[in-house]
Design a protein around this motif. Structure first.
Motif, PDB file in Angstrom:
ATOM      1  N   ALA A  34       0.843  -1.186   0.000  1.00 19.89           N
ATOM      2  CA  ALA A  34       0.000   0.000   0.000  1.00 19.89           C
ATOM      3  C   ALA A  34       0.882   1.241   0.000  1.00 19.89           C
ATOM      4  O   ALA A  34       1.789   1.370   0.828  1.00 19.89           O
ATOM      5  CB  ALA A  34      -0.920   0.015   1.211  1.00 19.89           C
ATOM      6  N   LEU A  35       0.619   2.157  -0.936  1.00 22.03           N
ATOM      7  CA  LEU A  35       1.260   3.461  -0.939  1.00 22.03           C
ATOM      8  C   LEU A  35       0.325   4.431  -0.240  1.00 22.03           C
ATOM      9  O   LEU A  35      -0.822   4.613  -0.666  1.00 22.03           O
ATOM     10  CB  LEU A  35       1.531   3.936  -2.372  1.00 22.03           C
ATOM     11  N   VAL A  36       0.785   5.039   0.854  1.00 23.94           N
ATOM     12  CA  VAL A  36      -0.057   5.948   1.627  1.00 23.94           C
ATOM     13  C   VAL A  36       0.652   7.286   1.779  1.00 23.94           C
ATOM     14  O   VAL A  36       1.868   7.386   1.652  1.00 23.94           O
ATOM     15  CB  VAL A  36      -0.404   5.357   3.011  1.00 23.94           C
ATOM     16  N   GLY A  37      -0.140   8.306   2.079  1.00 27.69           N
ATOM     17  CA  GLY A  37       0.411   9.633   2.282  1.00 27.69           C
ATOM     18  C   GLY A  37      -0.690  10.660   2.099  1.00 27.69           C
ATOM     19  O   GLY A  37      -1.789  10.351   1.632  1.00 27.69           O
ATOM     20  N   ALA A  38      -0.392  11.900   2.458  1.00 24.75           N
ATOM     21  CA  ALA A  38      -1.372  12.977   2.330  1.00 24.75           C
ATOM     22  C   ALA A  38      -1.658  13.248   0.858  1.00 24.75           C
ATOM     23  O   ALA A  38      -0.904  12.843  -0.039  1.00 24.75           O
ATOM     24  CB  ALA A  38      -0.843  14.240   3.019  1.00 24.75           C
ATOM     25  N   ASN A  39      -2.763  13.952   0.588  1.00 26.57           N
ATOM     26  CA  ASN A  39      -3.086  14.335  -0.780  1.00 26.57           C
ATOM     27  C   ASN A  39      -1.937  15.132  -1.386  1.00 26.57           C
ATOM     28  O   ASN A  39      -1.363  16.008  -0.735  1.00 26.57           O
ATOM     29  CB  ASN A  39      -4.359  15.178  -0.814  1.00 26.57           C
ATOM     30  N   GLY A  40      -1.598  14.820  -2.644  1.00 21.08           N
ATOM     31  CA  GLY A  40      -0.539  15.547  -3.320  1.00 21.08           C
ATOM     32  C   GLY A  40       0.861  15.106  -2.971  1.00 21.08           C
ATOM     33  O   GLY A  40       1.842  15.758  -3.358  1.00 21.08           O
ATOM     34  N   SER A  41       0.980  13.975  -2.277  1.00 23.23           N
ATOM     35  CA  SER A  41       2.306  13.524  -1.838  1.00 23.23           C
ATOM     36  C   SER A  41       3.105  12.821  -2.938  1.00 23.23           C
ATOM     37  O   SER A  41       4.304  12.619  -2.802  1.00 23.23           O
ATOM     38  CB  SER A  41       2.171  12.583  -0.635  1.00 23.23           C
ATOM     39  N   GLY A  42       2.431  12.428  -4.018  1.00 21.24           N
ATOM     40  CA  GLY A  42       3.116  11.761  -5.121  1.00 21.24           C
ATOM     41  C   GLY A  42       2.773  10.292  -5.291  1.00 21.24           C
ATOM     42  O   GLY A  42       3.368   9.613  -6.131  1.00 21.24           O
ATOM     43  N   LYS A  43       1.810   9.782  -4.526  1.00 18.90           N
ATOM     44  CA  LYS A  43       1.480   8.354  -4.563  1.00 18.90           C
ATOM     45  C   LYS A  43       1.038   7.902  -5.954  1.00 18.90           C
ATOM     46  O   LYS A  43       1.571   6.929  -6.503  1.00 18.90           O
ATOM     47  CB  LYS A  43       0.360   8.043  -3.549  1.00 18.90           C
ATOM     48  N   SER A  44       0.044   8.584  -6.512  1.00 16.33           N
ATOM     49  CA  SER A  44      -0.483   8.183  -7.825  1.00 16.33           C
ATOM     50  C   SER A  44       0.557   8.389  -8.917  1.00 16.33           C
ATOM     51  O   SER A  44       0.614   7.610  -9.880  1.00 16.33           O
ATOM     52  CB  SER A  44      -1.750   8.984  -8.145  1.00 16.33           C
ATOM     53  N   THR A  45       1.380   9.414  -8.774  1.00 16.42           N
ATOM     54  CA  THR A  45       2.442   9.660  -9.748  1.00 16.42           C
ATOM     55  C   THR A  45       3.432   8.493  -9.768  1.00 16.42           C
ATOM     56  O   THR A  45       3.859   8.036 -10.836  1.00 16.42           O
ATOM     57  CB  THR A  45       3.177  10.969  -9.403  1.00 16.42           C
ATOM     58  N   ILE A  46       3.781   8.002  -8.592  1.00 21.63           N
ATOM     59  CA  ILE A  46       4.679   6.851  -8.498  1.00 21.63           C
ATOM     60  C   ILE A  46       4.034   5.626  -9.138  1.00 21.63           C
ATOM     61  O   ILE A  46       4.667   4.891  -9.907  1.00 21.63           O
ATOM     62  CB  ILE A  46       5.055   6.573  -7.030  1.00 21.63           C
ATOM     63  N   LEU A  47       2.753   5.389  -8.828  1.00 16.65           N
ATOM     64  CA  LEU A  47       2.057   4.216  -9.370  1.00 16.65           C
ATOM     65  C   LEU A  47       2.028   4.255 -10.901  1.00 16.65           C
ATOM     66  O   LEU A  47       2.299   3.253 -11.564  1.00 16.65           O
ATOM     67  CB  LEU A  47       0.638   4.146  -8.810  1.00 16.65           C
ATOM     68  N   LYS A  48       1.719   5.420 -11.463  1.00 16.05           N
ATOM     69  CA  LYS A  48       1.650   5.547 -12.918  1.00 16.05           C
ATOM     70  C   LYS A  48       3.016   5.323 -13.561  1.00 16.05           C
ATOM     71  O   LYS A  48       3.114   4.766 -14.660  1.00 16.05           O
ATOM     72  CB  LYS A  48       1.107   6.927 -13.294  1.00 16.05           C
ATOM     73  N   CYS A 213       5.101   4.849   3.155  1.00 10.71           N
ATOM     74  CA  CYS A 213       4.574   6.187   3.454  1.00 10.71           C
ATOM     75  C   CYS A 213       5.333   7.222   2.639  1.00 10.71           C
ATOM     76  O   CYS A 213       6.561   7.319   2.744  1.00 10.71           O
ATOM     77  CB  CYS A 213       4.716   6.508   4.932  1.00 10.71           C
ATOM     78  N   ILE A 214       4.596   7.991   1.845  1.00 14.70           N
ATOM     79  CA  ILE A 214       5.186   8.987   0.962  1.00 14.70           C
ATOM     80  C   ILE A 214       4.852  10.393   1.470  1.00 14.70           C
ATOM     81  O   ILE A 214       3.708  10.678   1.819  1.00 14.70           O
ATOM     82  CB  ILE A 214       4.652   8.836  -0.475  1.00 14.70           C
ATOM     83  N   LYS A 215       5.863  11.248   1.519  1.00 15.20           N
ATOM     84  CA  LYS A 215       5.648  12.666   1.797  1.00 15.20           C
ATOM     85  C   LYS A 215       6.523  13.477   0.856  1.00 15.20           C
ATOM     86  O   LYS A 215       7.735  13.257   0.776  1.00 15.20           O
ATOM     87  CB  LYS A 215       5.991  13.010   3.250  1.00 15.20           C
ATOM     88  N   ASN A 216       5.890  14.379   0.117  1.00 17.60           N
ATOM     89  CA  ASN A 216       6.606  15.222  -0.842  1.00 17.60           C
ATOM     90  C   ASN A 216       7.487  14.395  -1.782  1.00 17.60           C
ATOM     91  O   ASN A 216       8.622  14.764  -2.090  1.00 17.60           O
ATOM     92  CB  ASN A 216       7.459  16.266  -0.114  1.00 17.60           C
ATOM     93  N   GLY A 217       6.943  13.263  -2.232  1.00 15.79           N
ATOM     94  CA  GLY A 217       7.650  12.439  -3.194  1.00 15.79           C
ATOM     95  C   GLY A 217       8.785  11.615  -2.629  1.00 15.79           C
ATOM     96  O   GLY A 217       9.530  10.989  -3.384  1.00 15.79           O
ATOM     97  N   GLU A 218       8.921  11.571  -1.299  1.00  9.65           N
ATOM     98  CA  GLU A 218       9.987  10.809  -0.664  1.00  9.65           C
ATOM     99  C   GLU A 218       9.393   9.741   0.248  1.00  9.65           C
ATOM    100  O   GLU A 218       8.335   9.935   0.849  1.00  9.65           O
ATOM    101  CB  GLU A 218      10.882  11.724   0.178  1.00  9.65           C
ATOM    102  N   VAL A 219      10.108   8.620   0.375  1.00  6.20           N
ATOM    103  CA  VAL A 219       9.700   7.577   1.311  1.00  6.20           C
ATOM    104  C   VAL A 219      10.129   7.996   2.715  1.00  6.20           C
ATOM    105  O   VAL A 219      11.309   8.174   2.988  1.00  6.20           O
ATOM    106  CB  VAL A 219      10.340   6.225   0.947  1.00  6.20           C
TER     107      VAL A 219
END
Length: 266
Positions: A34-48, A213-219
């Motif tokens: 599971a990739l988790v994090g606040a909105n805009g953290s980069g989760k969907s970008t990483i998945l794509k 856990c992703i924050k600002n595009g970082e693990v």
């Protein structure tokens, strides 16, 4: 069988804005991540980018030790399937017609569906509990049924890896649990590697083996639910004060938010 999926110094940008920078991530094969994090953290970008829908600015995604962009589109479609957020089917398309699209990566040019294709299509519909709805238009289904139809399409690709972008979005609690239990069943019975962006942290702790856990595009944290879901992590990544309890049946952590925290106070 897929043995590895990982990134190396991955940097992703939209125009000139860096979203993810120097990401090094290794996905556990045969597990649910599971990739988790606040909105805009980069989760969907990483998945794509893992699914090769986005071209990274720098770095690479490696699939079985090979740069994913070195595979043909059809080769990638045989190895992984992605369910994006809020997919839309053409008006009037039935469940069986939608699921049949999952067989196209396996077909030769201009060929029709084979007996094996139809067997797999029927299996995917049955596995997602949609046999009674196979001739019904997708746009006439309930939210939960529609989401299961799209999962059936991904299943029909017969890929060892599934990538799901917030698969429970806009579903009520009952349908959310139905979809998540289906995902867990697919993993346990077929050893599918599943990577999903999850909005609800308690869903991640219950249904994922591995949490990133992703924050600002970082693990910022990575590991099993007990290791990752801690009060300091919730404060840093989600900007909340929370109490962590153990769910009585599973012993897994449950997050109960108690207050939000301004980022400058963290």
């Amino acid at each position: 069988m897929i043995k590895t999926l990982q990134t190396e110094n991955l940097t992703i940008s939209y125009d000139e804005k860096i979203i993810v920078e120097n990401l090094n991530l290794s996905i556990p094969i045969g597990k649910i991540t599971a990739l988790v994090g606040a909105n805009g953290s980069g989760k969907s970008t990483i998945l794509k980018t893992l699914a090769r829908l986005l071209q990274p600015k720098n770095g690479h995604v490696f699939l079985d030790g090979k740069k994913i962009h070195q595979y043909s589109t059809k080769e990638v479609a045989k190895k992984l399937a992605i369910l994006p957020q809020n997919p839309i089917a053409p008006d009037g398309l039935t469940v069986s017609e939608l699921v049949a699209y999952g067989r196209y990566p396996h077909q030769k040019s201009f060929s029709t569906h084979s007996k094996e294709d139809f067997q797999i299509i029927n299996w995917a519909i049955e596995a997602t509990g949609l046999t009674a709805f196979e001739e019904r238009p997708v746009d006439e289904l309930s939210g939960g049924q529609r989401q299961r139809a799209w999962i059936a399409l991904a299943l029909a690709q017969k890929t060892p890896i599934l990538l799901l972008d917030e698969p429970t979005t806009f579903l009520d609690m009952g349908h959310q649990l139905d979809v998540l239990k289906l995902i867990r069943k697919l993993n346990e019975e077929q050893q599918r590697t599943i990577i999903m962006v999850v909005h609800d942290l308690n869903h991640a702790t219950r249904f994922a083996d591995h949490i990133v856990c992703i924050k600002n595009g970082e693990v910022r944290a990575e590991g099993n639910p007990v290791e990752v879901v801690t009060e300091p992590m919730l404060k840093e990544v989600f900007h909340i004060e929370a109490t962590i309890l153990n769910e009585p049946k599973t012993g897994l952590p449950v997050c109960i938010p108690t207050d939000s925290i301004a980022e400058e106070n963290i």
